[in-house]
Design a protein around this motif. Structure first.
Motif, PDB file in Angstrom:
ATOM      1  N   GLU B 134      91.040  10.922 125.936  1.00  0.00           N
ATOM      2  CA  GLU B 134      90.745  11.975 126.992  1.00  0.00           C
ATOM      3  C   GLU B 134      91.057  11.269 128.260  1.00  0.00           C
ATOM      4  O   GLU B 134      91.136  12.132 129.302  1.00  0.00           O
ATOM      5  CB  GLU B 134      89.042  12.450 126.848  1.00  0.00           C
ATOM      6  N   GLU B 179      87.711  21.363 120.579  1.00  0.00           N
ATOM      7  CA  GLU B 179      88.634  20.680 120.293  1.00  0.00           C
ATOM      8  C   GLU B 179      89.910  21.367 119.585  1.00  0.00           C
ATOM      9  O   GLU B 179      91.315  21.588 119.806  1.00  0.00           O
ATOM     10  CB  GLU B 179      88.745  19.240 119.354  1.00  0.00           C
ATOM     11  N   GLU B 215      94.250  16.842 120.462  1.00  0.00           N
ATOM     12  CA  GLU B 215      93.177  17.419 120.359  1.00  0.00           C
ATOM     13  C   GLU B 215      93.050  17.833 119.033  1.00  0.00           C
ATOM     14  O   GLU B 215      91.911  17.871 118.289  1.00  0.00           O
ATOM     15  CB  GLU B 215      93.317  18.744 121.223  1.00  0.00           C
ATOM     16  N   HIS B 218      91.350  14.885 117.399  1.00  0.00           N
ATOM     17  CA  HIS B 218      90.040  14.830 117.283  1.00  0.00           C
ATOM     18  C   HIS B 218      89.170  16.011 116.530  1.00  0.00           C
ATOM     19  O   HIS B 218      87.994  15.644 116.122  1.00  0.00           O
ATOM     20  CB  HIS B 218      89.786  15.359 118.842  1.00  0.00           C
TER      21      HIS B 218
HETATM   22 FE   LIG Z   1      89.956  16.294 122.783  1.00  0.00          FE
END
Ligand SMILES: [Fe+2]
Ligand SMILES: [Fe+2]
Lengths: 98, 364
Positions: B134, B179, B215, B218
């Motif tokens: 991030e 996410e 993402e 995640h």
């Molecule tokens: Fe993320």
């Protein structure tokens, strides 16, 4: 912990601010291992830590932790959840009309 | 998280010599993330043994850092004609970048905090990698903002911050969905621009494919976390929470996207189409762990979203109007938004059974 009064602690901390292409971040670490509990307030003392472009700044500072009293802690635990939608602000703007 | 504009001169004065003059910043934006605590003891008790095999594979993949070299400006990063850009579009593009940067940045703050406070090796390792990603995403967007003449001010550290509290499970639901929806948003724009390259008015969109894979992973991690405790997705109450989060996130996205008409027009994207597309992908993916999917093809779905969107517009107009009349108008608009949300919430869901193996690969 008292029901109504707040305790104030001064804690040594390290702040790290990275303003680089590779990473943009800013963190505070309490050097003595102090932990923050719901409702506490943290203020890092001194002038703003402002990293220019390409800079990483690591600095030792003092943080003032104002501990929440028992009532505030309970209140934060009970109501904090209402703000949970904040976590979903992926690329959202606050305003409806720009 | 709030973004406050500070004046350019104010920041320049505060920063003195280290002020980013190369960026020729005409304006600056103070990032002002919120700070959270949660039940760290509960998180320490998470035991990933039931999903150990899949967990280790995912962590190894994050550790190998496949996107390490991706976030670099290459020859593909073409010049942006900021001066020739329609001012309305520029405003919305900058808003898009600032809010994306803010979102990435707050993800970083949250994940870093969880890593710091945790004592569970598996959990700390995961949050460490996610914070890394991030911060990298935020840095990349920040650079695009510099080009646009917007300087980001990280001076928030020396301002008083109150820490609020979220239950761990709320963090799982909210961050999992954000996410995965982040993945769906980025990939949908990317695929659209692949078909319509002439609409790509800023080079950052070219980076969205590898980006959204971060993402996606995640989200995978949160899916695995939720699988460690079946109650999180199967108990009656938690199913209601999951439905609440899905509905709230989708509705919020719809309202916010409609705040950027010029941005979407320039991309050649119809907002209703885009949002439905993103909901469809997110819903489909989320079946990996949630035992339901919202019925976004229900005849009342779209009309209700539109109603909520109109209510938000009225709310804002009423606020600007002020006075007693403004207050009354605001309350009435709030009530109609609330009713719209309730309507969405009671809509029947499509039940599903999550597969035995939770892991997915990005497929869109
Ligand atoms: Fe993320
Ligand atoms: Fe990200």
């Amino acid at each position: 912990m008292s029901l109504f009064t707040r305790k104030v602690e001064q804690v040594p901390c390290t702040v790290e601010v990275s303003h680089r292409f590779e990473a943009l971040h800013a963190h505070v670490r309490f050097n003595d291992g102090s932990t923050i509990e719901p409702g506490d307030e943290v203020l890092v003392q001194g002038p703003p830590v402002l990293a220019g472009w390409g800079e990483v700044i690591t600095e030792d500072r003092t943080a003032v932790i104002t501990r929440a009293n028992a009532l505030e802690r309970l209140w934060t635990r009970l109501t904090g959840d209402f703000e949970v939608m904040e976590l979903c602000e992926f690329s959202f703007s606050e305003e409806i009309t720009l | 998280m709030n973004v406050h504009a500070t004046t350019h001169d104010e920041l320049a004065a505060e920063m003195g010599d280290s002020f980013d003059t190369n960026a020729m910043a005409q304006e600056s934006t103070l990032l002002n993330p919120r700070f959270y605590t949660t039940d760290f003891d509960e998180m320490d008790r998470i035991d990933v043994s039931p999903v150990r095999e899949e967990w280790d594979i995912l962590i190894a993949q994050m550790k190998s850092d496949p996107n390490k070299g991706h976030f670099k400006k290459t020859a593909d990063w073409d010049e942006v004609d900021w001066d020739g850009m329609d001012p309305k579009l520029k405003r919305e593009l900058v808003d898009f970048l600032v809010s994306s940067c803010t979102a990435e940045f707050s993800g970083c703050v949250l994940y870093k905090e969880m890593k710091r406070r945790g004592n569970n090796k598996d959990i700390c390792e995961l949050f460490n990698y996610m914070a890394r990603d991030e911060a990298r995403h935020a840095g990349f967007i920040n650079d695009a903002l510099r080009e646009a003449g917007v300087a980001v001010n990280l001076g928030f550290l020396t301002k008083a911050k109150k820490y609020t509290y979220f239950r761990p499970k709320f963090i799982y639901y909210a961050t999992y969905i954000s996410e995965k929806i982040g993945y769906a948003r980025y990939i949908t724009i990317y695929r659209h621009l692949e078909q319509n390259p002439e609409k790509r008015f800023h080079p950052i969109f070219k980076w969205f494919k590898e980006w959204c894979n971060d993402e996606f992973s995640h989200g995978e991690a949160f899916a695995l976390l939720m699988r460690t405790d079946p109650k999180l997705t199967q108990s009656f109450t938690n199913k209601l929470w999951i439905k609440f989060f899905l509905t709230a996130v989708f509705a919020t996205m719809y309202v916010r996207d409609h705040a950027r008409p010029e941005f979407h027009k320039a991309l050649g994207v119809d907002i209703d189409w885009y949002d439905q597309e993103v909901f469809r992908k997110t819903g489909e993916i989320a079946k990996q762990v949630f035992p339901m999917e919202l019925d976004i093809d229900h005849p009342a779905w779209m009309p209700t979203l539109k109603k909520i969107e109109r209510a938000f517009r009225k709310m804002e107009a009423a606020e600007k109007q002020g006075g007693v009349g403004g207050k009354l108008a605001k309350w009435s608009a709030m009530a109609s938004a609330g009713m719209g949300f309730a309507r969405l919430y009671v809509m029947p869901v499509k039940k599903s059974t999550p597969p035995a193996s939770v892991r997915l690969e990005p497929a869109y």
